[in-house]
Design a protein around this motif. Structure first.
Motif, PDB file in Angstrom:
ATOM      1  N   LEU A   1       0.825  -1.200   0.000  1.00  0.00           N
ATOM      2  CA  LEU A   1       0.000   0.000   0.000  1.00  0.00           C
ATOM      3  C   LEU A   1       0.866   1.260   0.000  1.00  0.00           C
ATOM      4  CD1 LEU A   1      -2.963  -0.778   2.432  1.00  0.00           C
ATOM      5  CD2 LEU A   1      -3.094  -0.315  -0.023  1.00  0.00           C
ATOM      6  N   CYS A   2       1.930   1.234   0.789  1.00  0.00           N
ATOM      7  CA  CYS A   2       2.830   2.393   0.834  1.00  0.00           C
ATOM      8  C   CYS A   2       3.508   2.617  -0.513  1.00  0.00           C
ATOM      9  CB  CYS A   2       3.874   2.206   1.932  1.00  0.00           C
ATOM     10  SG  CYS A   2       3.227   2.374   3.616  1.00  0.00           S
TER      11      CYS A   2
ATOM     12  N   GLY B   1       7.920   1.624   0.568  1.00  0.00           N
ATOM     13  CA  GLY B   1       6.995   2.350  -0.294  1.00  0.00           C
ATOM     14  C   GLY B   1       7.653   3.491  -1.042  1.00  0.00           C
ATOM     15  N   LEU B   2       8.631   4.150  -0.420  1.00  0.00           N
ATOM     16  CA  LEU B   2       9.350   5.229  -1.098  1.00  0.00           C
ATOM     17  C   LEU B   2      10.364   4.696  -2.095  1.00  0.00           C
ATOM     18  CD1 LEU B   2       9.980   7.620   1.927  1.00  0.00           C
ATOM     19  CD2 LEU B   2       8.539   8.107  -0.059  1.00  0.00           C
ATOM     20  N   PHE B   3      11.027   3.609  -1.738  1.00  0.00           N
ATOM     21  CA  PHE B   3      12.139   3.108  -2.542  1.00  0.00           C
ATOM     22  C   PHE B   3      11.675   2.329  -3.774  1.00  0.00           C
ATOM     23  CE2 PHE B   3      15.161  -0.097  -3.816  1.00  0.00           C
ATOM     24  CZ  PHE B   3      16.386   0.538  -3.772  1.00  0.00           C
TER      25      PHE B   3
ATOM     26  N   LEU C   1      -2.654  -2.736  -5.515  1.00  0.00           N
ATOM     27  CA  LEU C   1      -3.694  -2.829  -4.493  1.00  0.00           C
ATOM     28  C   LEU C   1      -4.147  -4.276  -4.315  1.00  0.00           C
ATOM     29  CD1 LEU C   1      -5.545  -1.344  -2.534  1.00  0.00           C
ATOM     30  CD2 LEU C   1      -7.162  -1.007  -4.411  1.00  0.00           C
ATOM     31  N   ALA C   2      -4.207  -5.018  -5.418  1.00  0.00           N
ATOM     32  CA  ALA C   2      -4.548  -6.444  -5.315  1.00  0.00           C
ATOM     33  C   ALA C   2      -3.493  -7.193  -4.508  1.00  0.00           C
ATOM     34  CB  ALA C   2      -4.675  -7.045  -6.721  1.00  0.00           C
ATOM     35  N   LYS C   3      -2.219  -6.884  -4.746  1.00  0.00           N
ATOM     36  CA  LYS C   3      -1.142  -7.516  -3.976  1.00  0.00           C
ATOM     37  C   LYS C   3      -1.231  -7.146  -2.501  1.00  0.00           C
ATOM     38  CE  LYS C   3       3.040  -7.596  -5.695  1.00  0.00           C
ATOM     39  NZ  LYS C   3       4.319  -7.175  -6.285  1.00  0.00           N
ATOM     40  N   ALA C   4      -1.531  -5.879  -2.223  1.00  0.00           N
ATOM     41  CA  ALA C   4      -1.651  -5.438  -0.832  1.00  0.00           C
ATOM     42  C   ALA C   4      -2.795  -6.155  -0.132  1.00  0.00           C
ATOM     43  CB  ALA C   4      -1.868  -3.923  -0.786  1.00  0.00           C
TER      44      ALA C   4
END
Length: 424
Positions: free
Chosen positions: A72-73, A123-125, A372-375
């Motif tokens: 999600l991040c 999430g940033l990287f 989003l599906a993976k999250a």
């Protein structure tokens, strides 16, 4: 053309175009970031159960929340990098946050704090470095595909090394050593990235986005609907795929012989098998699928069926383990190999479908839907064991049914989905 000119042309060696130096900087940074990420992934459930005395259900729930949060991040991280932080600063900040998370785990600081640092840092990287690789090439640069292959290999080398090194240190010398090894790997990644700063893609004003196709365009709307359906069905796959570092690792610890090819492996080190096999099998898989030229959704459906078959095998091994039998390591390695084959049939094809089917101006949004599906699947994968515990249902039987349902759906609708989307 004169014969002499022709002879000279023939005699000259054909030089392969070199990849930009920035690719190897980014691949090196990615390798060490994946070393740290997969190092924590391979150890987290074992650490929670053995060191912190979490119940299995609680440990798997925490793992699910961590993996789901990281994905999600990543959706928000790319947007922050593009709009506010800038790509380079986002990468450095992400790596420093991840390093802080590893150090926190290594020093027995609160798990929630450490995993929060790791999720935000990832999430940033993660989305930013992937985008930076693309920025190294002009749109028509023939080196692009090879560049992403190098980058993908860096990911899997880092994942394999993390399980082998971190898994050994944590379970032979103490958990702190395993997590600190991940921190050291991340520090090396920072050094690699900073040392190669001048070869990274130049920071430029963002190019104008292509005109976004409107929802009123019937053809575009149908392609978007197909991608969203595929992403929804992909939850069935990731629900099973994300069990590797959770339930399967605990099964290996409790019921699988550590002896394999003359080596004694820890439970965490078994997670190195998957990335090693990906490195070995990915070129063969790509070549085979290119020759077969099957419809995308049929290939994905086959992959989900293969994953479901792996859980049938695991269910059988669980029955043998329940009778007190120690499962040979080669059997577990074989099952991981089956799951790797499933991965190669589902994940690259899914990304290719999003890239090919997405209407103008919708690619990033629909990649976000895939993430989003993976999250969602990462979160559900961690909760499933606890949800099923009171019911008496077998986790592996449920995962088999879910994967086969997704498989049959995609195979049955393969031609229909392509025609509905207006694709040849």
């Amino acid at each position: 053309m004169p014969e002499t000119m022709s002879a000279e042309a023939i005699s000259l060696p054909i030089e392969k175009p070199r990849q930009p130096a920035g690719l190897f900087v980014l691949a090196g940074a990615e390798m060490w970031e994946r070393f740290s990420f997969y190092g924590v992934r391979s150890l987290l459930v074992l650490y929670l159960v053995e060191a912190l005395q979490y119940s299995r259900a609680d440990a798997l729930s925490v793992y699910g929340m961590y993996t789901g949060s990281a994905f999600l991040c990543a959706i928000a991280g790319g947007w922050l990098a593009d709009r506010f932080l800038g790509q380079r600063r986002a990468v450095v900040l992400g790596m420093l946050l991840m390093m802080a998370g590893h150090v926190a785990l290594g020093l027995d600081q609160p798990v929630a704090l450490a995993l929060g640092f790791l999720a935000v840092g990832t999430g940033l990287f993660k989305p930013t470095t992937t985008a930076m690789v693309g920025a190294l090439y002009a749109p028509d640069d023939a080196r692009r595909q090879g560049g992403y292959t190098v980058f993908y290999m860096g990911i899997n080398i880092g994942a394999a090394l993390s399980a082998l090194i971190g898994g050994y240190l944590a379970q032979r010398h103490g958990w702190g050593y395993g997590f600190m090894a991940a921190a050291v790997g991340m520090a090396i990644g920072v050094v690699v990235f900073m040392a190669g700063w001048r070869w990274l893609p130049a920071v430029a004003a963002p190019a104008p986005e292509p005109a976004r196709t409107t929802w009123n365009d019937a053809g575009a709307r149908r392609r978007i609907q197909v991608i969203l359906l595929m992403s929804l069905v992909a939850i069935c796959f990731y629900l099973g795929y994300e069990q590797a570092a959770g339930v399967m690792t605990l099964f290996v610890r409790d019921h699988v012989s550590p002896q394999f090819l003359g080596f004694e492996l820890t439970a965490a080190q078994f997670l190195a098998v998957n990335p090693i096999l990906v490195i070995l099998l990915a070129p063969l898989s790509a070549r085979l699928l290119s020759r077969l030229d099957w419809p995308e959704f049929r290939v994905q459906g086959l992959g989900m069926g293969v994953l479901g078959a792996s859980f049938v095998l695991l269910h059988m091994l669980q029955g043998r383990a329940a009778q007190g039998e120690l499962i040979p390591a080669w059997m577990m390695v074989g099952i991981i190999g089956v799951q790797t084959a499933a991965e190669l049939l589902v994940i690259p094809i899914g990304l290719a479908v999003v890239s090919r089917y997405a209407p103008a101006g919708w690619t990033a949004t629909l990649m976000g839907a895939w993430m989003l599906a993976k999250a969602t699947a990462g979160f559900l994968a961690g909760q499933l064991y606890g949800w099923l515990l009171p019911t008496g249902l077998s986790l592996y039987a449920v995962l088999t049914a879910v994967c086969l349902a997704g498989s049959l759906l995609l195979i049955a609708l393969s031609g229909t989905l392509r025609r509905y989307a207006g694709m040849p």
